[in-house]
Design an enzyme around this catalytic site. Structure first.
Site, PDB file in Angstrom:
ATOM      1  N   GLU A   1      11.816  57.390  38.376  1.00 14.09           N
ATOM      2  CA  GLU A   1      12.494  58.544  38.016  1.00 14.09           C
ATOM      3  C   GLU A   1      14.135  57.261  36.640  1.00 14.09           C
ATOM      4  O   GLU A   1      14.093  57.172  36.617  1.00 14.09           O
ATOM      5  CB  GLU A   1      13.728  59.049  38.628  1.00 14.09           C
TER       6      GLU A   1
ATOM      7  N   HIS B   1      10.523  57.429  45.448  1.00 13.39           N
ATOM      8  CA  HIS B   1      11.087  57.287  43.854  1.00 13.39           C
ATOM      9  C   HIS B   1      11.770  56.321  43.656  1.00 13.39           C
ATOM     10  O   HIS B   1      13.164  55.962  44.530  1.00 13.39           O
ATOM     11  CB  HIS B   1      10.528  58.503  43.046  1.00 13.39           C
TER      12      HIS B   1
ATOM     13  N   HIS C   1      19.297  54.316  41.365  1.00 15.07           N
ATOM     14  CA  HIS C   1      18.686  54.304  43.055  1.00 15.07           C
ATOM     15  C   HIS C   1      17.220  54.060  43.911  1.00 15.07           C
ATOM     16  O   HIS C   1      16.531  54.394  42.762  1.00 15.07           O
ATOM     17  CB  HIS C   1      19.491  56.292  44.159  1.00 15.07           C
TER      18      HIS C   1
END
Ligand code: CO
Length: 134
Positions: free
Chosen positions: A130, A79, A7
């Site tokens: 991430e 992020h 994502h």
């Protein structure tokens, strides 16, 4: 090491307005807002054919995205999340290259109930990264 883009997370100062833009202007399928008290955010998930976008809005007093919004009052990309098969192996390999893992370096259970780690933006072209084990 990294696999699919899981994502892109976008911090927003107005969750309803951002959700409406993705739904009504961009024609995307958007979820209802979901509170994630453990992570200090309310999230709207936007499902795309090949990945997801997550709209993040601060929840509670000590939201980890409040500082970002203070610096970026109109919101912005917070992020990106890449998938890895083995988060411990990925972490150890990254540390050997000198990359900085945020926090105590131990994976935490993320918003999708899977182990995640964050890497220092200064080590990755100014982008908070991430990693999520899938
Ligand atoms: Co994320």
């Amino acid at each position: 090491m990294i696999g699919r883009l899981n994502h892109v997370a976008i911090a927003v100062p107005d969750l309803e307005a951002a959700t409406a833009k993705y739904r009504d202007v961009l024609g995307a399928t958007v979820s209802a807002p979901q509170d994630e008290p453990d992570h200090g955010v309310t999230v709207v998930f936007i499902e795309l054919p090949n990945t997801k976008v997550e709209l993040l809005y601060p929840l509670g007093e000590k939201s980890p995205i409040q500082g970002f919004l203070d610096k970026n009052p109109q919101g912005g990309i917070h992020h990106v999340c890449y998938e890895v098969d083995d988060i411990i192996a990925a972490r150890d390999q990254l540390k050997e290259t000198g990359a900085r893992v945020l926090g105590d370096g131990e994976p935490k259970i993320g918003a999708h109930k899977k182990p995640v780690l964050f890497l220092h933006p200064k080590d990755f072209a100014g982008t908070l990264v991430e990693l999520e084990q899938v």
